[in-house]
Design an enzyme around this catalytic site. Structure first.
Site, PDB file in Angstrom:
ATOM      1  N   GLU A 181     -13.619 -14.177   3.105  1.00 44.27           N
ATOM      2  CA  GLU A 181     -12.720 -13.296   2.338  1.00 44.27           C
ATOM      3  C   GLU A 181     -13.092 -13.331   0.862  1.00 44.27           C
ATOM      4  OE1 GLU A 181     -10.830 -11.131   3.702  1.00 44.27           O
ATOM      5  OE2 GLU A 181     -11.029 -11.939   5.723  1.00 44.27           O
TER       6      GLU A 181
ATOM      7  N   TRP B  17     -15.622 -10.863   0.559  1.00 51.31           N
ATOM      8  CA  TRP B  17     -15.186  -9.471   0.347  1.00 51.31           C
ATOM      9  C   TRP B  17     -14.937  -9.214  -1.138  1.00 51.31           C
ATOM     10  CZ3 TRP B  17     -15.321  -5.179   3.234  1.00 51.31           C
ATOM     11  CH2 TRP B  17     -15.513  -5.322   4.604  1.00 51.31           C
TER      12      TRP B  17
ATOM     13  N   TRP C 114      -6.282  17.240   0.574  1.00 56.19           N
ATOM     14  CA  TRP C 114      -5.107  16.391   0.377  1.00 56.19           C
ATOM     15  C   TRP C 114      -3.891  17.231   0.042  1.00 56.19           C
ATOM     16  CZ3 TRP C 114      -6.252  11.772   2.023  1.00 56.19           C
ATOM     17  CH2 TRP C 114      -7.513  11.223   1.807  1.00 56.19           C
TER      18      TRP C 114
ATOM     19  N   ASN D 135      -2.095  -8.774   3.164  1.00 51.55           N
ATOM     20  CA  ASN D 135      -3.252  -7.900   3.370  1.00 51.55           C
ATOM     21  C   ASN D 135      -3.092  -6.961   4.560  1.00 51.55           C
ATOM     22  OD1 ASN D 135      -6.078  -7.065   2.912  1.00 51.55           O
ATOM     23  ND2 ASN D 135      -6.380  -8.044   4.901  1.00 51.55           N
TER      24      ASN D 135
ATOM     25  N   TRP E 239      -5.780   8.926  -1.838  1.00 50.31           N
ATOM     26  CA  TRP E 239      -5.801   7.466  -1.957  1.00 50.31           C
ATOM     27  C   TRP E 239      -5.693   7.027  -3.409  1.00 50.31           C
ATOM     28  CZ3 TRP E 239      -9.818   5.427  -4.841  1.00 50.31           C
ATOM     29  CH2 TRP E 239     -10.969   6.199  -4.968  1.00 50.31           C
TER      30      TRP E 239
ATOM     31  N   TRP F  52      -8.994   0.657  -1.146  1.00 53.01           N
ATOM     32  CA  TRP F  52      -8.393   1.989  -0.901  1.00 53.01           C
ATOM     33  C   TRP F  52      -9.429   2.944  -0.314  1.00 53.01           C
ATOM     34  CZ3 TRP F  52      -3.661   3.785  -0.231  1.00 53.01           C
ATOM     35  CH2 TRP F  52      -2.604   2.996  -0.668  1.00 53.01           C
TER      36      TRP F  52
HETATM   37  P1  FAD Z   1      -6.649 -14.812   1.348  1.00 52.04           P
HETATM   38  O1  FAD Z   1      -6.669 -14.276   2.729  1.00 52.04           O
HETATM   39  O2  FAD Z   1      -6.205 -16.191   1.154  1.00 52.04           O
HETATM   40  O3  FAD Z   1      -8.126 -14.610   0.772  1.00 52.04           O
HETATM   41  C1  FAD Z   1      -8.661 -15.401  -0.291  1.00 52.04           C
HETATM   42  C2  FAD Z   1      -9.160 -14.507  -1.406  1.00 52.04           C
HETATM   43  O4  FAD Z   1     -10.197 -13.640  -0.946  1.00 52.04           O
HETATM   44  C3  FAD Z   1      -8.094 -13.573  -1.965  1.00 52.04           C
HETATM   45  O5  FAD Z   1      -7.285 -14.244  -2.896  1.00 52.04           O
HETATM   46  C4  FAD Z   1      -8.932 -12.463  -2.582  1.00 52.04           C
HETATM   47  O6  FAD Z   1      -9.419 -12.810  -3.860  1.00 52.04           O
HETATM   48  C5  FAD Z   1     -10.114 -12.385  -1.621  1.00 52.04           C
HETATM   49  N1  FAD Z   1      -9.869 -11.338  -0.626  1.00 52.04           N
HETATM   50  C6  FAD Z   1      -9.178 -11.441   0.525  1.00 52.04           C
HETATM   51  N2  FAD Z   1      -9.222 -10.262   1.196  1.00 52.04           N
HETATM   52  C7  FAD Z   1      -9.948  -9.410   0.446  1.00 52.04           C
HETATM   53  C8  FAD Z   1     -10.361  -8.038   0.595  1.00 52.04           C
HETATM   54  N3  FAD Z   1     -10.043  -7.316   1.678  1.00 52.04           N
HETATM   55  N4  FAD Z   1     -11.089  -7.461  -0.383  1.00 52.04           N
HETATM   56  C9  FAD Z   1     -11.457  -8.169  -1.470  1.00 52.04           C
HETATM   57  N5  FAD Z   1     -11.105  -9.478  -1.670  1.00 52.04           N
HETATM   58  C10 FAD Z   1     -10.366 -10.078  -0.724  1.00 52.04           C
HETATM   59  N6  FAD Z   1      -7.038  -7.790  -3.532  1.00 52.04           N
HETATM   60  C11 FAD Z   1      -6.964  -8.093  -4.834  1.00 52.04           C
HETATM   61  O7  FAD Z   1      -7.261  -9.227  -5.227  1.00 52.04           O
HETATM   62  N7  FAD Z   1      -6.567  -7.159  -5.741  1.00 52.04           N
HETATM   63  C12 FAD Z   1      -6.225  -5.897  -5.378  1.00 52.04           C
HETATM   64  O8  FAD Z   1      -5.893  -5.081  -6.246  1.00 52.04           O
HETATM   65  C13 FAD Z   1      -6.262  -5.575  -3.996  1.00 52.04           C
HETATM   66  N8  FAD Z   1      -5.891  -4.338  -3.569  1.00 52.04           N
HETATM   67  C14 FAD Z   1      -5.934  -4.046  -2.220  1.00 52.04           C
HETATM   68  C15 FAD Z   1      -5.558  -2.776  -1.790  1.00 52.04           C
HETATM   69  C16 FAD Z   1      -5.588  -2.452  -0.431  1.00 52.04           C
HETATM   70  C17 FAD Z   1      -5.206  -1.049   0.021  1.00 52.04           C
HETATM   71  C18 FAD Z   1      -5.994  -3.419   0.497  1.00 52.04           C
HETATM   72  C19 FAD Z   1      -6.036  -3.093   1.963  1.00 52.04           C
HETATM   73  C20 FAD Z   1      -6.382  -4.671   0.080  1.00 52.04           C
HETATM   74  C21 FAD Z   1      -6.369  -5.007  -1.278  1.00 52.04           C
HETATM   75  N9  FAD Z   1      -6.748  -6.285  -1.743  1.00 52.04           N
HETATM   76  C22 FAD Z   1      -6.695  -6.573  -3.072  1.00 52.04           C
HETATM   77  C23 FAD Z   1      -7.355  -7.258  -0.820  1.00 52.04           C
HETATM   78  C24 FAD Z   1      -6.392  -8.247  -0.163  1.00 52.04           C
HETATM   79  O9  FAD Z   1      -5.298  -7.572   0.388  1.00 52.04           O
HETATM   80  C25 FAD Z   1      -5.885  -9.326  -1.103  1.00 52.04           C
HETATM   81  O10 FAD Z   1      -6.954  -9.905  -1.812  1.00 52.04           O
HETATM   82  C26 FAD Z   1      -5.179 -10.439  -0.309  1.00 52.04           C
HETATM   83  O11 FAD Z   1      -4.090  -9.905   0.383  1.00 52.04           O
HETATM   84  C27 FAD Z   1      -4.733 -11.525  -1.238  1.00 52.04           C
HETATM   85  O12 FAD Z   1      -4.003 -12.479  -0.543  1.00 52.04           O
HETATM   86  P2  FAD Z   1      -4.515 -13.980  -0.426  1.00 52.04           P
HETATM   87  O13 FAD Z   1      -4.910 -14.478  -1.762  1.00 52.04           O
HETATM   88  O14 FAD Z   1      -3.475 -14.730   0.315  1.00 52.04           O
HETATM   89  O15 FAD Z   1      -5.819 -13.779   0.473  1.00 52.04           O
END
Ligand code: FAD
Length: 481
Positions: free
Chosen positions: A277, A280, A308, A343, A361, A384
């Protein structure tokens, strides 16, 4: 050059002392260091959203405390402020940690060129990523990656990220003229909407460290299986701390590896999934760096012509968590109350906005930007685009999330919905994801009156899905796809 003249360390999205390569480099010169944060008003920057400003206020407060009250705060266009502070203090240069937003790159490049031309030191360091976005290229033709799996494989095959640096010992920054944080007006006053955020978060380096410890001591075991369940806490919630650089990905990487070696992680598939993650996050930054129009233009150009609908009333219902779809409404209300959303639910609400309501979006991205405490240009815009089906390695457009099935699968007992949509709390599990199917006496018993205490579904999901697919098919037939 005067050997005792100071250096300025310019904090930006690296609001920490430990593993801060830029700050450590400044201190290692042996010169006194001025620690500066600029509330930057350079034209062309994307202003922070309201939730981000709330976080920033508290994060700067914490940083200032760990610098013994010597964080220098100044407001204005960054180049002008830096020149003024250089002049006032006789400093010989500035160091900082890199940011990767296109506007930040443009600003920093201009600042570096100007300061170096004026004879100052101007030096940047990697304080935010495991790998620089330009470090990784596809083997076939050396182009940027656009698919996650090979990107992450290439990261894992690269040299391991350097060990994190310790926090500087016995470091006392040099004082300089500072503004007052309270005067910057980052906190909401009337109304004060930040109560839920205060309850949910502890901004700052110590809060970030504690979050990581709590995650490693518990939820990491179970992460792979249960990370998708919004009613449980099986993710790290490190995202705002990572965004503001209160903790670095290298620190997280190291702590996870040490936990693996100490046998604290029972199944390596959990820690490997967690680290992916972070992958990502790296991938999103890689995309933003190589495709700087990511925040506004679909990567897949055929989507530029997508028909849209502009529907302000429907956008508002989505923003307020009043769509009539419980899992969507729970997500949007979690966001409003806490500045964060799980997420899985971000994907569900995103799909609902883009595919059920056919709202662009970019409007969802803008709302997230204003309300998320982890609002991050790379992660938000890449995600997005992924949801809309027009980004790199995106979900195909025809994959439309079904909010009822998603809710039933990931929030089976409705614990998440009951928390954030209390007006449905007394509904039995069977109807919590589809209250409109509940018999009248069940609704009555649960105190639910559809259309009064909770909205009727604003669209029929199955009809809306058909419309979305037809719109996509028309795009294809028109030759745009
Ligand atoms: P964990 O599951 O604990 O993951 C650890 C770290 O990995 C996160 O803190 C984050 O830095 C990174 N990460 C995890 N998933 C993703 C992902 N899909 N893409 C990129 N990095 C990821 N994340 C943001 O940090 N900022 C945003 O503005 C953001 N906007 C989002 C918008 C949408 C529509 C979606 C679907 C996802 C978005 N995310 C965003 C990604 C993700 O949802 C969050 O990073 C995650 O929910 C953070 O929770 P966590 O720290 O408990 O994640």
């Amino acid at each position: 050059m005067n050997a005792t003249s100071p250096l300025i360390y310019w904090f930006r999205q690296d609001l920490r002392l430990a593993d801060n390569a830029g700050l450590s480099a400044a201190i290692a010169t042996g010169r006194p260091v001025i620690c500066l944060y600029i509330h930057d008003t350079t034209a062309g920057l994307r202003p922070w959203g309201a939730a981000s400003l709330w976080w920033l206020h508290h994060s700067l407060t914490a940083l200032n405390a760990s610098l013994g009250g010597k964080l220098v705060l100044r407001k204005g266009p960054a180049l002008e402020v830096l020149k003024a502070v250089l002049k006032e203090t006789g400093a010989e240069g500035v160091m900082w940690g890199r940011c990767y937003e296109p506007y930040a790159i443009a600003r920093d490049t201009a600042i570096k060129t100007q300061l170096q031309a004026d004879g100052f030191v101007a030096e940047s360091h990697n304080t935010a990523l495991l790998f620089e976005p330009w470090q990784l290229k596809t083997k076939t033709n050396g182009t940027p990656f656009q698919v996650f799996t090979p990107f992450w494989k290439a990261c894992l095959a690269s040299e391991a990220p350097p060990l994190p640096l310790p926090a500087p010992k016995d470091f006392t920054p040099l004082s300089a003229k500072s503004e007052n944080l309270a005067d910057w007006g980052f906190l909401p006053t009337n109304p004060d909407w930040a109560g839920g955020m205060r309850e949910a978060w502890t901004p700052g380096e110590a809060g970030a460290r504690q979050r990581l410890i709590d995650f490693i001591e518990g939820p990491i075991n179970g992460y792979k299986e249960r990370r998708n369940n919004p009613g449980e806490q099986f993710t790290s919630r490190l995202s705002p701390h990572l965004h503001w650089g209160e903790i670095s990905p290298r620190q997280i990487w190291r702590v996870v590896k040490v936990a693996e070696e100490a046998g604290k992680v029972k199944h390596e598939s959990d820690s490997a999934h967690f680290l992916s993650e972070l992958g990502w996050r790296e991938f999103s930054n890689h995309l933003l760096y190589h495709f700087p129009t990511l925040p506004s233009v679909p990567l897949n150009k055929r989507f530029i012509a997508f028909p849209w609908n502009e529907k302000p009333g429907e956008l508002k219902a989505w923003q307020r968590g009043m769509t009539g779809y419980p899992i969507v409404d729970a997500g949007m209300r979690e966001l409003w109350q806490t500045g964060w959303m799980h997420n899985r639910v971000r994907m569900i609400v995103g799909s609902f906005l883009v595919k059920d309501l056919l709202i662009p979006w970019q409007q969802g991205e803008a709302w997230f930007w204003d309300t998320l405490v982890d609002a991050n240009l790379a992660n938000n815009t890449a995600s997005w685009q992924w949801i809309a089906g027009c980004g790199a390695d995106a979900a195909p457009y025809f994959r439309v999330f079904n909010p009822m099935l998603q809710g039933e699968k990931f929030d089976g007992d409705g614990a998440y919905i009951r928390r954030y949509v209390p007006e449905l709390a007394s509904l039995p599990d069977k109807y919590i994801h589809r209250p409109w199917e509940a018999p009248a006496d069940v609704l009555r018993k649960a105190g639910v009156e559809l259309g009064r205490t909770y909205p009727q579904p604003m669209v029929d999901h199955h009809t809306a899905r058909d419309h979305a697919l037809a719109a996509f098919a028309a795009l294809k037939e028109s030759g745009a796809a």
